[in-house]
Design a protein around this motif. Structure first.
Motif, PDB file in Angstrom:
ATOM      1  N   HIS A 194       0.834  -1.206   0.000  1.00  0.00           N
ATOM      2  CA  HIS A 194       0.000   0.000   0.000  1.00  0.00           C
ATOM      3  C   HIS A 194       0.870   1.258   0.000  1.00  0.00           C
ATOM      4  N   LEU A 195       1.878   1.256   0.856  1.00  0.00           N
ATOM      5  CA  LEU A 195       2.725   2.446   1.001  1.00  0.00           C
ATOM      6  C   LEU A 195       3.537   2.714  -0.265  1.00  0.00           C
ATOM      7  N   ALA A 196       3.982   1.645  -0.917  1.00  0.00           N
ATOM      8  CA  ALA A 196       4.758   1.812  -2.148  1.00  0.00           C
ATOM      9  C   ALA A 196       3.913   2.465  -3.235  1.00  0.00           C
ATOM     10  N   LEU A 197       2.652   2.057  -3.348  1.00  0.00           N
ATOM     11  CA  LEU A 197       1.768   2.657  -4.347  1.00  0.00           C
ATOM     12  C   LEU A 197       1.549   4.140  -4.066  1.00  0.00           C
ATOM     13  N   ALA A 198       1.430   4.479  -2.790  1.00  0.00           N
ATOM     14  CA  ALA A 198       1.265   5.894  -2.432  1.00  0.00           C
ATOM     15  C   ALA A 198       2.527   6.688  -2.784  1.00  0.00           C
ATOM     16  N   ARG A 199       3.704   6.104  -2.557  1.00  0.00           N
ATOM     17  CA  ARG A 199       4.962   6.800  -2.886  1.00  0.00           C
ATOM     18  C   ARG A 199       5.091   7.061  -4.376  1.00  0.00           C
ATOM     19  N   LEU A 200       4.581   6.145  -5.169  1.00  0.00           N
ATOM     20  CA  LEU A 200       4.726   6.284  -6.622  1.00  0.00           C
ATOM     21  C   LEU A 200       3.970   7.490  -7.175  1.00  0.00           C
ATOM     22  N   GLU A 201       3.085   8.071  -6.378  1.00  0.00           N
ATOM     23  CA  GLU A 201       2.390   9.280  -6.827  1.00  0.00           C
ATOM     24  C   GLU A 201       3.358  10.449  -7.015  1.00  0.00           C
ATOM     25  N   ASP A 202       4.538  10.357  -6.426  1.00  0.00           N
ATOM     26  CA  ASP A 202       5.549  11.401  -6.635  1.00  0.00           C
ATOM     27  C   ASP A 202       6.120  11.359  -8.055  1.00  0.00           C
ATOM     28  N   HIS A 203       5.925  10.230  -8.733  1.00  0.00           N
ATOM     29  CA  HIS A 203       6.556  10.036 -10.042  1.00  0.00           C
ATOM     30  C   HIS A 203       5.569   9.738 -11.167  1.00  0.00           C
ATOM     31  N   PHE A 204       4.362   9.305 -10.808  1.00  0.00           N
ATOM     32  CA  PHE A 204       3.374   8.899 -11.801  1.00  0.00           C
ATOM     33  C   PHE A 204       1.992   9.426 -11.424  1.00  0.00           C
ATOM     34  N   ASP A 205       1.134   9.496 -12.430  1.00  0.00           N
ATOM     35  CA  ASP A 205      -0.287   9.742 -12.188  1.00  0.00           C
ATOM     36  C   ASP A 205      -0.903   8.375 -11.873  1.00  0.00           C
ATOM     37  N   VAL A 206      -1.057   8.084 -10.590  1.00  0.00           N
ATOM     38  CA  VAL A 206      -1.464   6.748 -10.149  1.00  0.00           C
ATOM     39  C   VAL A 206      -2.973   6.688  -9.931  1.00  0.00           C
ATOM     40  N   GLN A 207      -3.612   5.729 -10.568  1.00  0.00           N
ATOM     41  CA  GLN A 207      -5.036   5.457 -10.362  1.00  0.00           C
ATOM     42  C   GLN A 207      -5.176   4.008  -9.937  1.00  0.00           C
ATOM     43  N   ILE A 208      -5.721   3.774  -8.766  1.00  0.00           N
ATOM     44  CA  ILE A 208      -5.898   2.413  -8.253  1.00  0.00           C
ATOM     45  C   ILE A 208      -7.344   1.977  -8.470  1.00  0.00           C
ATOM     46  N   ILE A 209      -7.499   0.809  -9.063  1.00  0.00           N
ATOM     47  CA  ILE A 209      -8.799   0.148  -9.165  1.00  0.00           C
ATOM     48  C   ILE A 209      -8.697  -1.078  -8.258  1.00  0.00           C
ATOM     49  N   THR A 210      -9.474  -1.126  -7.198  1.00  0.00           N
ATOM     50  CA  THR A 210      -9.312  -2.229  -6.254  1.00  0.00           C
ATOM     51  C   THR A 210     -10.562  -3.085  -6.151  1.00  0.00           C
ATOM     52  N   GLN A 211     -10.324  -4.374  -6.007  1.00  0.00           N
ATOM     53  CA  GLN A 211     -11.407  -5.315  -5.723  1.00  0.00           C
ATOM     54  C   GLN A 211     -11.653  -5.414  -4.223  1.00  0.00           C
ATOM     55  N   ASN A 212     -10.786  -4.805  -3.438  1.00  0.00           N
ATOM     56  CA  ASN A 212     -10.886  -4.882  -1.983  1.00  0.00           C
ATOM     57  C   ASN A 212     -11.878  -3.853  -1.454  1.00  0.00           C
ATOM     58  N   VAL A 213     -12.516  -4.182  -0.345  1.00  0.00           N
ATOM     59  CA  VAL A 213     -13.545  -3.296   0.211  1.00  0.00           C
ATOM     60  C   VAL A 213     -13.048  -2.520   1.432  1.00  0.00           C
TER      61      VAL A 213
END
Length: 231
Positions: free
Chosen positions: A69-88
């Motif tokens: 989770h934290l790695a995906l949040a960090r990547l927002e510094d370098h990419f336009d990150v859009q998460i599509i999650t199956q998790n609730v």
């Protein structure tokens, strides 16, 4: 800035201690999945269904985001990150991710049982029998159950079509319709899959597979992405 679209599944939440029904031969916390995750189950025993999701909500409240989770949040510094999650659960949001689309609903919300458009944020973990919407009907979990339509699939398809990089994380692409999102990704996009179980069907040679759990695989992928030139 390149658009990184990420489809996440149960393997991401599992590392934070949130169990899934697929871990135990179709039973979810000792319940047949159709008893607690179907319209039929809701009609048959509302108290059981409410108690089941109350316990899931309380469990999720006590769990913390993990390194994936934290790695995906960090990547927002370098990419336009859009998460599509199956998790609730809300672990992506709590880790700091800004753009999260929930395909299968959200534990932290309640929904009218007569008007799907009436959705309410919860500031507590329990929905009680007798808690009603403004139209006087019982509140139900804001969860897409088996047999119900997945209304967020169309927005998810549109997001997938915009990907410069597409990542499948913590899911082996066996749950539909979510698994079909990879078919909407542009041919020129870079594609990655991180999961301990690589699908046995043909993904195509253009998908780079990392056979690791989510947190370990994200360490590998971060190095790959951050060492590549970005726009």
């Amino acid at each position: 800035m390149q658009k990184l679209v990420v489809l996440t599944g149960a393997g991401v939440s599992a590392e934070s201690g949130i169990r899934t029904f697929r871990d135990s031969n179709g039973l979810w916390e000792n319940h047949d999945i159709m008893e607690v995750a179907s319209p039929e189950g809701w009609r048959k025993n509302r108290e059981l269904v409410q108690d089941f999701y109350n316990q899931r909500r309380r469990q999720a409240r006590d769990c913390q985001p993990n390194e994936a989770h934290l790695a995906l949040a960090r990547l927002e510094d370098h990419f336009d990150v859009q998460i599509i999650t199956q998790n609730v659960d809300d672990l992506h949001e709590r880790a700091g991710s800004s753009h999260v689309l929930h395909l299968h609903g959200e534990l932290t919300k309640a929904q009218s049982s007569v008007d799907p458009g009436l959705v309410y944020e919860l500031d507590h973990w329990e929905i009680k029998v007798g808690d009603k919407c403004e139209k006087g009907s019982q509140l139900r979990p804001f969860i897409v159950w088996f047999g119900e339509a997945v209304p967020m699939m169309v927005p998810a398809m549109r997001i997938a079509q915009q990907a410069d990089i597409f990542l499948v994380l913590g899911t082996s692409l066996q749950v539909y319709p979510a698994a079909s999102l990879i078919d909407y990704v542009p041919r020129a996009a870079k594609k990655f899959l991180i999961d301990p179980q690589i699908p046995d069907f043909q993904l195509g040679t253009d998908v780079y597979c990392i056979q690791e759990k989510a947190s370990t695989g994200m360490k590998v992928l971060e190095k790959i992405l951050l060492s590549s030139p970005t726009e």
